[in-house]
Motif scaffolding. Structure first.
Motif, PDB file in Angstrom:
ATOM      1  N   GLU A  63       0.901  -1.301   0.038  1.00  0.00           N
ATOM      2  CA  GLU A  63      -0.201   0.008   0.112  1.00  0.00           C
ATOM      3  C   GLU A  63       0.871   1.081  -0.001  1.00  0.00           C
ATOM      4  N   PHE A  73      -6.286   9.278  -0.159  1.00  0.00           N
ATOM      5  CA  PHE A  73      -6.892   8.035  -0.475  1.00  0.00           C
ATOM      6  C   PHE A  73      -7.942   7.857   0.434  1.00  0.00           C
ATOM      7  N   GLU A  76     -11.616   2.581   1.114  1.00  0.00           N
ATOM      8  CA  GLU A  76     -11.900   1.714   0.102  1.00  0.00           C
ATOM      9  C   GLU A  76     -10.981   1.694  -0.949  1.00  0.00           C
ATOM     10  N   ASP A  77     -10.047   2.700  -1.362  1.00  0.00           N
ATOM     11  CA  ASP A  77      -8.864   2.446  -2.164  1.00  0.00           C
ATOM     12  C   ASP A  77      -7.965   1.571  -1.588  1.00  0.00           C
ATOM     13  N   ASN A  80      -9.305  -1.843  -2.155  1.00  0.00           N
ATOM     14  CA  ASN A  80      -9.135  -2.389  -3.622  1.00  0.00           C
ATOM     15  C   ASN A  80      -7.735  -2.681  -3.951  1.00  0.00           C
ATOM     16  N   HIS A  81      -6.712  -1.911  -3.498  1.00  0.00           N
ATOM     17  CA  HIS A  81      -5.385  -2.147  -3.797  1.00  0.00           C
ATOM     18  C   HIS A  81      -4.901  -3.605  -3.294  1.00  0.00           C
TER      19      HIS A  81
END
Length: 126
Positions: A63, A73, A76-77, A80-81
């Protein structure tokens, strides 16, 4: 530019242009070096954290790489990552906040926005 048109002497213009390019490239080089230094510092801080699984440590380091590209960010980012659940992403961000790598930008209850502190500081110096 007028002198170049009148005398066909492009040397002063080239000198001016190349000096600007030199200063811009020096600034970019300093930024990249500082960005790399802060990334190493962040990775070392994550590696020193106790009581987290090796998998979570690896996800946190992964991350950090995403945060280099996108310093602002949301949870949720991170989900997803790293392909993780909301609670795991929240736990990761909380650890990064305790390490002072990340801070919360807004005071929203939902859809909170976070920033990668050291990268934002590097950008502000430019």
């Amino acid at each position: 530019m007028a002198e170049v048109r009148w005398s066909c002497n492009i040397n002063p213009w080239l000198t001016f242009y190349l000096n600007i390019m030199d200063k811009a490239l020096e600034a970019v080089c300093r930024f990249v070096q500082e960005q790399h230094k802060h990334m190493e510092t962040s990775i070392n801080a994550v590696n020193r954290v106790k009581n987290i699984s090796p998998n979570m440590r690896n996800k946190m380091i992964m991350e950090l790489g995403f945060m280099q590209q996108m310093p602002f960010f949301r949870i949720e980012d991170v989900m997803n990552h790293c392909d993780i659940t909301h609670s795991t992403a929240t736990k990761m961000v909380d650890i990064l906040i305790k390490l002072k790598i990340v801070k919360r930008v807004d005071n929203k209850q939902r859809y909170r926005v976070y920033e990668y502190v050291s990268l934002i500081e590097c950008i502000k110096k430019i």
